[in-house]
Design an enzyme around this catalytic site. Structure first.
Site, PDB file in Angstrom:
ATOM      1  N   GLN A  34      17.932   2.872  -3.155  1.00 12.21           N
ATOM      2  CA  GLN A  34      17.170   1.723  -3.670  1.00 12.21           C
ATOM      3  C   GLN A  34      18.002   0.445  -3.640  1.00 12.21           C
ATOM      4  O   GLN A  34      17.467  -0.645  -3.436  1.00 12.21           O
ATOM      5  CB  GLN A  34      16.651   2.000  -5.090  1.00 12.21           C
ATOM      6  CG  GLN A  34      15.483   2.955  -5.130  1.00 12.21           C
ATOM      7  CD  GLN A  34      14.295   2.583  -4.237  1.00 12.21           C
ATOM      8  OE1 GLN A  34      13.745   3.440  -3.562  1.00 12.21           O
ATOM      9  NE2 GLN A  34      13.892   1.327  -4.210  1.00 12.21           N
ATOM     10  N   GLY A  82       0.854  -1.193   0.000  1.00 14.79           N
ATOM     11  CA  GLY A  82       0.000   0.000   0.000  1.00 14.79           C
ATOM     12  C   GLY A  82       0.882   1.233   0.000  1.00 14.79           C
ATOM     13  O   GLY A  82       2.075   1.163   0.326  1.00 14.79           O
ATOM     14  N   GLY A 142      -0.940   2.533   6.337  1.00 17.28           N
ATOM     15  CA  GLY A 142      -1.205   1.814   7.599  1.00 17.28           C
ATOM     16  C   GLY A 142      -0.633   0.411   7.644  1.00 17.28           C
ATOM     17  O   GLY A 142      -1.124  -0.452   8.380  1.00 17.28           O
ATOM     18  N   LYS A 143       0.434   0.178   6.909  1.00 14.87           N
ATOM     19  CA  LYS A 143       1.003  -1.172   6.862  1.00 14.87           C
ATOM     20  C   LYS A 143       1.510  -1.613   8.243  1.00 14.87           C
ATOM     21  O   LYS A 143       1.279  -2.739   8.674  1.00 14.87           O
ATOM     22  CB  LYS A 143       2.144  -1.223   5.822  1.00 14.87           C
ATOM     23  CG  LYS A 143       1.662  -0.976   4.391  1.00 14.87           C
ATOM     24  CD  LYS A 143       2.785  -0.989   3.378  1.00 14.87           C
ATOM     25  CE  LYS A 143       3.711   0.192   3.452  1.00 14.87           C
ATOM     26  NZ  LYS A 143       3.083   1.509   3.198  1.00 14.87           N
ATOM     27  N   THR A 144       2.203  -0.706   8.923  1.00 11.66           N
ATOM     28  CA  THR A 144       2.737  -1.060  10.246  1.00 11.66           C
ATOM     29  C   THR A 144       1.597  -1.346  11.227  1.00 11.66           C
ATOM     30  O   THR A 144       1.656  -2.321  11.981  1.00 11.66           O
ATOM     31  CB  THR A 144       3.620   0.088  10.781  1.00 11.66           C
ATOM     32  OG1 THR A 144       4.605   0.385   9.787  1.00 11.66           O
ATOM     33  CG2 THR A 144       4.319  -0.300  12.061  1.00 11.66           C
ATOM     34  N   GLU A 192       5.964  -6.761   5.729  1.00 12.67           N
ATOM     35  CA  GLU A 192       5.623  -5.418   5.273  1.00 12.67           C
ATOM     36  C   GLU A 192       6.430  -5.099   4.017  1.00 12.67           C
ATOM     37  O   GLU A 192       7.652  -5.137   4.027  1.00 12.67           O
ATOM     38  CB  GLU A 192       5.953  -4.411   6.390  1.00 12.67           C
ATOM     39  CG  GLU A 192       5.545  -3.002   6.078  1.00 12.67           C
ATOM     40  CD  GLU A 192       5.758  -2.060   7.263  1.00 12.67           C
ATOM     41  OE1 GLU A 192       6.182  -2.531   8.335  1.00 12.67           O
ATOM     42  OE2 GLU A 192       5.493  -0.857   7.099  1.00 12.67           O
ATOM     43  N   ARG A 193       5.712  -4.848   2.947  1.00 15.90           N
ATOM     44  CA  ARG A 193       6.323  -4.552   1.641  1.00 15.90           C
ATOM     45  C   ARG A 193       7.153  -5.717   1.120  1.00 15.90           C
ATOM     46  O   ARG A 193       7.219  -6.781   1.724  1.00 15.90           O
ATOM     47  CB  ARG A 193       7.160  -3.285   1.693  1.00 15.90           C
ATOM     48  CG  ARG A 193       6.361  -2.023   1.677  1.00 15.90           C
ATOM     49  CD  ARG A 193       7.041  -0.961   0.822  1.00 15.90           C
ATOM     50  NE  ARG A 193       6.261   0.259   0.801  1.00 15.90           N
ATOM     51  CZ  ARG A 193       5.263   0.472  -0.024  1.00 15.90           C
ATOM     52  NH1 ARG A 193       4.916  -0.440  -0.901  1.00 15.90           N
ATOM     53  NH2 ARG A 193       4.592   1.600   0.020  1.00 15.90           N
TER      54      ARG A 193
HETATM   55  P1  TTP Z   1       6.650   2.805   3.187  1.00  6.57           P
HETATM   56  O1  TTP Z   1       7.314   1.547   2.770  1.00  6.57           O
HETATM   57  O2  TTP Z   1       5.411   3.124   2.423  1.00  6.57           O
HETATM   58  O3  TTP Z   1       6.384   2.738   4.750  1.00  6.57           O
HETATM   59  P2  TTP Z   1       5.411   3.615   5.691  1.00  6.57           P
HETATM   60  O4  TTP Z   1       6.110   3.705   7.003  1.00  6.57           O
HETATM   61  O5  TTP Z   1       5.031   4.877   5.022  1.00  6.57           O
HETATM   62  O6  TTP Z   1       4.175   2.659   5.767  1.00  6.57           O
HETATM   63  P3  TTP Z   1       2.831   2.765   6.600  1.00  6.57           P
HETATM   64  O7  TTP Z   1       2.598   4.213   6.959  1.00  6.57           O
HETATM   65  O8  TTP Z   1       1.817   2.224   5.634  1.00  6.57           O
HETATM   66  O9  TTP Z   1       3.033   1.903   7.797  1.00  6.57           O
HETATM   67  O10 TTP Z   1       7.698   3.982   3.028  1.00  6.57           O
HETATM   68  C1  TTP Z   1       8.715   4.293   3.938  1.00  6.57           C
HETATM   69  C2  TTP Z   1       9.556   5.363   3.291  1.00  6.57           C
HETATM   70  O11 TTP Z   1      10.502   4.780   2.410  1.00  6.57           O
HETATM   71  C3  TTP Z   1       8.748   6.350   2.451  1.00  6.57           C
HETATM   72  O12 TTP Z   1       9.261   7.655   2.616  1.00  6.57           O
HETATM   73  C4  TTP Z   1       8.965   5.886   1.043  1.00  6.57           C
HETATM   74  C5  TTP Z   1      10.340   5.284   1.084  1.00  6.57           C
HETATM   75  N1  TTP Z   1      10.583   4.182   0.152  1.00  6.57           N
HETATM   76  C6  TTP Z   1      11.304   4.421  -1.010  1.00  6.57           C
HETATM   77  O13 TTP Z   1      11.687   5.568  -1.272  1.00  6.57           O
HETATM   78  N2  TTP Z   1      11.614   3.389  -1.823  1.00  6.57           N
HETATM   79  C7  TTP Z   1      11.187   2.110  -1.587  1.00  6.57           C
HETATM   80  O14 TTP Z   1      11.495   1.196  -2.367  1.00  6.57           O
HETATM   81  C8  TTP Z   1      10.394   1.870  -0.404  1.00  6.57           C
HETATM   82  C9  TTP Z   1       9.902   0.478  -0.125  1.00  6.57           C
HETATM   83  C10 TTP Z   1      10.127   2.931   0.413  1.00  6.57           C
END
Ligand code: TTP
Length: 241
Positions: free
Chosen positions: A71, A18, A23-25, A94-95
């Protein structure tokens, strides 16, 4: 606390996907009550502190210089989580390297954060990983949101690194998640269960519970001497793609 055991050694692996702020965490935390579920949270703490270096921050502040390195590191940390062994019958992660590849890397290329040469190197890595590692995936849970909702959440939670992320970035990431998980424009390693993750914290528990049957499906419930298997989810419950 619920207690489950299983006869099957291979973990049933569920990837939780998502947009940023979907809200994955929180979703993973809901499953802490099931003691035989292995929870693999995202290695975002490592991205924010690799021997004192905040790669997430560098990536947002100076993408020309750092997006590729970031990345690369995401890929490594994700792969470590994918191949981590567990005795538990269910692994909730998660992811994945899939969303890193099909959402973030695509976005970085199209917005010029990485150059085609860097993109191709990453693609080689992903292909090599697919060829040489068994990336277990039995179900994907897609926490579907609108970009407007996650933009508000992101501003509210105010993770310092994300202060410069504009609405359009989340909109583009939303479209990439939709293209992958709903429209199937990229490889989907398993069926996708879609949940409405626009709901606020007070109302989302019901939505999370709706996914329990699918996620805990392979687990055998031991209830005194009687052993029963959780029923398959109904079509209404599934909302599968
Ligand atoms: P998210 O993986 O979307 O985690 P989150 O903490 O926002 O999730 P949630 O609120 O749903 O619990 O992203 C974490 C950060 O890492 C966000 O700033 C995007 C970045 N990111 C990248 O830039 N590249 C990537 O491949 C991934 C997986 C995240």
């Amino acid at each position: 606390m619920a207690s489950f055991t299983t006869n099957n050694k291979a973990p049933y692996t569920v990837l939780v996907e998502g947009n940023i702020g979907s809200g994955k965490t929180t979703f993973l935390n809901h499953f802490k009550q099931f003691q035989d579920v292995c929870l693999m949270t995202e290695p975002v703490d490592n991205w924010r502190n690799l021997n004192g270096v905040n790669l997430l921050d560098l990536m947002y502040k100076n993408p020309d210089m750092w997006a590729m390195t970031f990345q690369n590191y995401v890929t490594l940390t994700m792969l470590k989580n994918h191949i981590k062994q567990t005795e538990n019958p269910v692994k909730l992660m998660e992811r994945s390297i899939f969303s890193a590849r099909y959402c973030f890397v695509e976005k970085m290329l199209s917005s010029g954060m990485i150059q085609p040469g860097m993109y191709h190197v990453l693609q080689e890595w992903y292909n090599f990983i697919y060829d040489h590692h068994k990336i277990q995936c039995d179900l994907i849970v897609y926490l579907r949101t609108s970009p407007e909702v996650v933009y508000e959440r992101m501003k509210e939670r105010a993770r310092s690194e994300e202060s410069c992320v504009p609405y359009q970035y989340l909109k583009d990431l939303h479209d990439l998640h939709e293209n992958w998980l709903i429209h199937g424009h990229y490889y989907r390693p398993a069926q996708v269960l879609v949940l409405d993750a626009n709901l606020d914290l007070d109302n989302i528990i019901g939505e999370y519970q709706r996914s329990e049957t699918s996620i805990l499906r392979p687990i055998v419930i031991e209830n005194t001497n009687q052993v029963s298997i959780l029923a398959s989810p109904s079509k209404r419950e599934r909302n599968m793609y």
